[in-house]
Design an enzyme around this catalytic site. Sequence first.
Site, short mmCIF file in Angstrom:
data_model
loop_
_atom_site.label_atom_id
_atom_site.label_comp_id
_atom_site.label_asym_id
_atom_site.label_seq_id
_atom_site.Cartn_x
_atom_site.Cartn_y
_atom_site.Cartn_z
CB SER A 143 -0.88 0.02 1.26
OG SER A 143 -1.57 1.25 1.35
CE1 TYR A 157 -4.03 -2.26 5.01
CE2 TYR A 157 -3.43 0.04 4.65
CZ TYR A 157 -3.83 -1.18 4.15
OH TYR A 157 -4.01 -1.34 2.80
P1 NAP Z 1 -11.33 -5.87 0.40
O1 NAP Z 1 -12.24 -5.41 -0.69
O2 NAP Z 1 -11.68 -5.58 1.83
O3 NAP Z 1 -11.10 -7.44 0.23
C1 NAP Z 1 -10.27 -8.10 1.14
C2 NAP Z 1 -10.02 -9.51 0.65
O4 NAP Z 1 -9.11 -10.16 1.57
C3 NAP Z 1 -11.28 -10.35 0.63
O5 NAP Z 1 -11.20 -11.22 -0.46
C4 NAP Z 1 -11.19 -11.11 1.96
O6 NAP Z 1 -11.87 -12.36 1.95
C5 NAP Z 1 -9.70 -11.34 2.05
N1 NAP Z 1 -9.23 -11.61 3.40
C6 NAP Z 1 -9.31 -10.81 4.49
N2 NAP Z 1 -8.75 -11.42 5.55
C7 NAP Z 1 -8.30 -12.63 5.12
C8 NAP Z 1 -7.65 -13.72 5.73
N3 NAP Z 1 -7.32 -13.69 7.04
N4 NAP Z 1 -7.35 -14.80 4.98
C9 NAP Z 1 -7.67 -14.84 3.67
N5 NAP Z 1 -8.29 -13.84 3.02
C10 NAP Z 1 -8.60 -12.75 3.75
O7 NAP Z 1 -9.86 -5.30 0.21
P2 NAP Z 1 -9.13 -4.59 -1.03
O8 NAP Z 1 -9.34 -3.14 -0.91
O9 NAP Z 1 -9.42 -5.30 -2.29
O10 NAP Z 1 -7.61 -4.85 -0.60
C11 NAP Z 1 -6.82 -5.90 -1.15
C12 NAP Z 1 -5.38 -5.61 -0.81
O11 NAP Z 1 -5.03 -4.34 -1.33
C13 NAP Z 1 -5.12 -5.55 0.69
O12 NAP Z 1 -3.87 -6.14 1.01
C14 NAP Z 1 -5.08 -4.06 0.97
O13 NAP Z 1 -4.28 -3.75 2.09
C15 NAP Z 1 -4.47 -3.54 -0.31
N6 NAP Z 1 -4.76 -2.12 -0.55
C16 NAP Z 1 -6.02 -1.66 -0.74
C17 NAP Z 1 -6.23 -0.30 -0.95
C18 NAP Z 1 -7.59 0.30 -1.16
O14 NAP Z 1 -7.69 1.56 -1.22
N7 NAP Z 1 -8.64 -0.47 -1.31
C19 NAP Z 1 -5.14 0.57 -0.94
C20 NAP Z 1 -3.87 0.07 -0.74
C21 NAP Z 1 -3.70 -1.28 -0.55
P3 NAP Z 1 -13.48 -12.47 2.26
O15 NAP Z 1 -14.17 -11.96 1.00
O16 NAP Z 1 -13.71 -13.91 2.50
O17 NAP Z 1 -13.75 -11.58 3.44
#
Ligand code: NAP
Length: 248
Positions: A143, A157
């Site tokens: 991130s 985080y």
């Molecule tokens: P999201 O929409 O909240 O989705 C999270 C995903 O992670 C879901 O598929 C969830 O599974 C899974 N997950 C959570 N805890 C888990 C665990 N203990 N074991 C296995 N799977 C798990 O998140 P996102 O925004 O797509 O983020 C994805 C990645 O991008 C993350 O690492 C996040 O830190 C990074 N990121 C996101 C942003 C942003 O602005 N969105 C920015 C920077 C970085 P379930 O569906 O089963 O709950």
Amino acid sequence: MSRVMLVTGGSRGIGAAVARLAARRGYAVAVNYHARADAAQAVVEEIRGAGGRAVALQADVSQEAQVVRMFRAVDEELGRIDALVNNAGILETQMRVDSMSAERLLRVLSTNVVGAFLCAREAVRRMSTRHGGQGGAIVNVSSAAARLGSPNEYVDYAASKGAMDTMTIGLSKEVAPEGIRVNGVRPGTIYTEMHASGGEPGRVDRLKSAIPLRRGGTVEEVAGAVMWLFSDEAGYTSGSFIDVSGGT
Ligand code: NAP
């Protein structure tokens, strides 16, 4: 035989977009999820409907036995893994460091850091020429928070993503001679459900005017960067990061 990719947290958000794009590029995809079996199954059905191969695999990446079981299932159901996307990640309610409990810190660090290490370990055991493998690539979804620190929201985080970046650098050097490239993608503020976990579903729209490109990013824009790092065009790229953060 198609190449095989495991996407952790492939059921929603960025992970689901990576799984869909990888399938379009010819990968057989293991879509890992934690709790949302329905969302994972929907991604799998979409891929299969378009003629691709995919399976949904439940595992909490912070739990060693579950990670080991998940990788065995990839071996059995899809074959030898070529690509790992360490994407599963969590954040918790926005607060200052002086309010954070040990339980919260352990939850965030065990999912975001220990989970990524355990998955990388299992992938290296299968990909490394040292272990009889044929090489591969790993992309860690970190991130922009690793660079920015997320003050007043979730420094825990941000620190977990800093740890992930350091792992990317160290692991890339450890396994490059064994045929494995390891890189990172650092998304900025992307439209997904993750912001609701922090207690602010509308966070992207609140922040967008301060982003140099003046908008939030899409999951497809992040998936494109992830898939480039797996491509032949990235064959000389390892231990590197792509910031997909609108200029932030
Ligand atoms: P999201 O929409 O909240 O989705 C999270 C995903 O992670 C879901 O598929 C969830 O599974 C899974 N997950 C959570 N805890 C888990 C665990 N203990 N074991 C296995 N799977 C798990 O998140 P996102 O925004 O797509 O983020 C994805 C990645 O991008 C993350 O690492 C996040 O830190 C990074 N990121 C996101 C942003 C942003 O602005 N969105 C920015 C920077 C970085 P379930 O569906 O089963 O709950």
